[in-house]
Structures are given as C-alpha cells and as structure tokens.
Enzyme design. Structure first.
Site, PDB file in Angstrom:
ATOM      1  N   GLU A  35      74.966  58.867  -0.295  1.00  0.00           N
ATOM      2  CA  GLU A  35      75.663  60.065  -0.746  1.00  0.00           C
ATOM      3  C   GLU A  35      75.896  60.040  -2.257  1.00  0.00           C
ATOM      4  O   GLU A  35      76.311  59.029  -2.808  1.00  0.00           O
ATOM      5  CB  GLU A  35      77.008  60.165  -0.016  1.00  0.00           C
ATOM      6  CG  GLU A  35      76.848  60.025   1.499  1.00  0.00           C
ATOM      7  CD  GLU A  35      78.179  59.870   2.220  1.00  0.00           C
ATOM      8  OE1 GLU A  35      79.179  60.453   1.761  1.00  0.00           O
ATOM      9  OE2 GLU A  35      78.221  59.150   3.237  1.00  0.00           O
ATOM     10  N   HIS A  64      76.902  64.650   1.013  1.00  0.00           N
ATOM     11  CA  HIS A  64      76.909  63.606   2.049  1.00  0.00           C
ATOM     12  C   HIS A  64      75.554  63.583   2.764  1.00  0.00           C
ATOM     13  O   HIS A  64      75.435  63.968   3.929  1.00  0.00           O
ATOM     14  CB  HIS A  64      78.043  63.963   3.011  1.00  0.00           C
ATOM     15  CG  HIS A  64      78.419  62.945   4.026  1.00  0.00           C
ATOM     16  ND1 HIS A  64      77.503  62.244   4.776  1.00  0.00           N
ATOM     17  CD2 HIS A  64      79.639  62.528   4.438  1.00  0.00           C
ATOM     18  CE1 HIS A  64      78.158  61.441   5.600  1.00  0.00           C
ATOM     19  NE2 HIS A  64      79.453  61.600   5.415  1.00  0.00           N
TER      20      HIS A  64
HETATM   21  C1  BG6 Z   1      81.190  58.705   5.203  1.00  0.00           C
HETATM   22  C2  BG6 Z   1      82.419  57.862   5.100  1.00  0.00           C
HETATM   23  O1  BG6 Z   1      80.945  59.306   3.973  1.00  0.00           O
HETATM   24  O2  BG6 Z   1      81.374  59.728   6.181  1.00  0.00           O
HETATM   25  C3  BG6 Z   1      82.746  57.279   6.475  1.00  0.00           C
HETATM   26  O3  BG6 Z   1      82.204  56.832   4.142  1.00  0.00           O
HETATM   27  C4  BG6 Z   1      82.864  58.391   7.499  1.00  0.00           C
HETATM   28  O4  BG6 Z   1      83.959  56.537   6.390  1.00  0.00           O
HETATM   29  C5  BG6 Z   1      81.594  59.222   7.475  1.00  0.00           C
HETATM   30  O5  BG6 Z   1      83.073  57.836   8.780  1.00  0.00           O
HETATM   31  C6  BG6 Z   1      81.565  60.372   8.465  1.00  0.00           C
HETATM   32  O6  BG6 Z   1      82.668  61.196   8.320  1.00  0.00           O
HETATM   33  P1  BG6 Z   1      82.863  62.431   9.298  1.00  0.00           P
HETATM   34  O7  BG6 Z   1      84.174  63.071   8.899  1.00  0.00           O
HETATM   35  O8  BG6 Z   1      81.702  63.355   9.070  1.00  0.00           O
HETATM   36  O9  BG6 Z   1      82.851  61.878  10.700  1.00  0.00           O
END
Ligand code: BG6
Length: 312
Positions: free
Chosen positions: A283, A179
């Site tokens: 990502e 991510h």
């Molecule tokens: C992204 C998703 O990968 O991560 C989003 O597509 C999400 O929907 C974002 O809001 C952040 O996620 P988190 O759990 O780190 O707040």
C-alpha cells in the site's frame, strides 16, 4: 447514488454519466455484475474498472497480460460493506481512528458514493477523476471540511493521484493509503524487494519497531508492516506468474505490506477459499511520522504508479 439503489436508478445514473463524461471507446459507464455503477477505461495498452462506491479501482489488465489486482469473490458494490480487493481508498485516517474506536477502520470514504468530476482521453491513456466532499458537521469522527479526489489514469501504467484539499478554515492532520491488493500466483513464492535495510513497525506487535533486515520480504505467516520514510520503488517478484509488479510512488513515503494468512482470513470471512495465497497488499501511504498536515486553502497530492514487467 445511495447504496443498494434499484437497477432503474443505477441505469439512469450510468446513462447520465455516459452523456456527461463518456468518451467513445475510452471511458464508458455501466452497471457492473457486482451491483453498482462503474467507469470502464479502455486504451490499446490496458483496461481498468473503477467503482463509484469508494472510488475503488476493481481491475487493471494490461493488454495481453493477466489481471494485476486481486478482488474477493465475495465483492459486492450494493452492500454496506467495503469491497475487499482492488484499490480501496483509506482516508482521512489509516487503520483505526486515532481517538475513537467506534469510528470505521480506514476512514470515511471506502463505502461512500463518490461523484465523477472529470474524464480525459489522449492517444496513450484514458482517465477519470472521482471526488467526494466532506462537510464538517457530517461526521463527529473528523470535523473538518475537505474535498478528496482520485484521478485514475490507465495506459501503459496505472496511475492514481489522490488529492486532499482543505476547504475549511483550520489546519488538519491526515493519514491515508491506496490500499492496493495485488493478484499473485502463490504467496509462498513471492518476494517483495525495495524495503530491505528499512526498519518497520510491526502492527502485530503494537508499539514495536523492528530493525531492518537484509533480505526481501517473504511470507510464511500473517504479516502486517508499516514502513515509514521508504521512498524507493517497491517490486513484487512473482515467479509463478513470471512477472514483476512495480509500485512507484511520489509524495507517499509510507508503504504497508499486509497478508492476513489463514486465521485472520477466517475471521474476516470475505477472502474466499485460499484467498490469502493469491493476494498481497503493498500500500502506498502516509502514516505515522509521514502523516500530512494541510493548511486551509492548501492541498496535498499522493501518487502511485503501477506497471508490470516480465520476470526473467
Ligand atoms: C491493512 C492493515 O492495511 O488493512 C491491517 O495494515 C488490516 O491491519 C487490513 O487488517 C485490512 O483492513 P480492513 O478494514 O479492510 O479489514
């Protein structure tokens, strides 16, 4: 190492790792000002920092260039929350759990204490491999035995290899993502190329697949897209920082593009003031129709390779 460990315990952990896996001038272990043990990779070409918490890459800085990854000013390694920024590992599910809304978003390992399994040093690169074992009875959310490892190699490029081994006796399905949060000059000026002519799933309109556009992705609102079967390299073109970040990948056919924009940043609370302007997530993933299925005794590796080029 458990979260919130006292400084003397962390010092002991860092010293033990330094002795077992340290490599002079190339791989070092110490306590980060963010409150946790990190591995520092140093080569003449670049430097990287990787936290044991979540096996999260926190920084990558090619020699003579600016930081490539974005990290929240609120990031802490000694708290219960996942660190926002760098490269969190989403595994063994991406986003919400497929059937249990009480399970943590983005899987089980973002806040887990990973172990160091290996370090290497060659003329052009330094690397560290982190690993985490999941026992089937450890979680009701994902009742399978598995070993996940992440090899992080810094050199001319930053290369991440995420490997999942099925150590149990039944096959399992897997979705996952590296991510990656990238530092950018201004969200209004960047564009992402390589995803033109691809349909995408708009996570803001559940169930909706949006037909391909002809143009690069640009941002003027919250954006949360999943591109599946999208094998090409993706480029972040950033005129303010006068650079392009190339995200090359293999065996990871999905790409997620995410920027929370203003309201969602306020809800999330850890982006910092105007943080959404200075970051974009691109990502490297396997999601939806690209989900993997791994048989007992088999393993699967996903890889991403980041590099920076001047934007002329
Ligand atoms: C992204 C998703 O990968 O991560 C989003 O597509 C999400 O929907 C974002 O809001 C952040 O996620 P988190 O759990 O780190 O707040």
């Amino acid at each position: 190492m458990a979260m919130g460990e006292a400084a003397p315990v962390m010092e002991e952990v860092a010293a033990r790792l330094e002795q077992a896996f340290g490599r002079p001038d190339a791989v070092r272990f110490h306590i980060s000002p963010l409150g946790g043990v990190v591995a520092e990779l140093a080569t003449p070409q670049s430097r990287a920092t990787v936290a044991l918490k979540g096996a999260q890459v926190l920084s990558w800085r090619p020699q003579g260039r600016d930081e490539v990854l974005w990290l929240s000013p609120a990031a802490r390694l000694d708290g219960p929350k996942a660190v926002r920024g760098g490269i969190p590992v989403c595994w063994p599910w991406f986003g919400p759990h497929p059937s249990d809304a009480s399970a943590p978003a983005h899987g089980l390992v973002r806040t887990a204490p990973w172990q160091i399994a290996e370090s290497e040093h060659s003329a052009g690169s330094a690397s560290v491999t982190l690993a985490f074992n999941v026992e089937p009875d450890e979680t009701a959310f994902w009742p399978h035995a598995a070993r996940v490892s992440l090899r992080v190699e810094a050199g001319e490029d930053l290369r991440l290899t995420l490997t999942t081994e099925n150590t149990g006796d039944a096959p399992f399905g897997l979705t996952a993502a590296l991510h990656s949060y990238f530092a950018i000059g201004d969200i209004a000026a960047v564009e992402i190329t390589g995803l033109e002519h691809r349909d995408f799933i708009d996570q803001l309109q559940p169930g909706k697949t949006i037909p391909a556009g002809q143009r690069p992705v640009r941002f003027d609102r919250e954006t949360d897209r999943i591109y599946t079967s999208a094998p090409e390299d993706v480029l972040i073109r950033d005129p303010s920082l006068r650079r392009m970040i190339r995200i090359a990948k293999s065996n990871s056919p999905s790409t997620v593009v995410w920027n929370p924009w203003i309201e969602k940043s306020e809800r999330l609370g850890d982006l910092g003031e105007d943080g959404y302007r200075r970051m974009v997530c691109v990502e490297t993933a396997r999601i939806g129709c690209d989900a993997a299925r791994i048989a007992p005794g088999r393993s699967l590796s996903m890889e991403t390779c980041l590099s920076v080029e001047p934007l002329v």
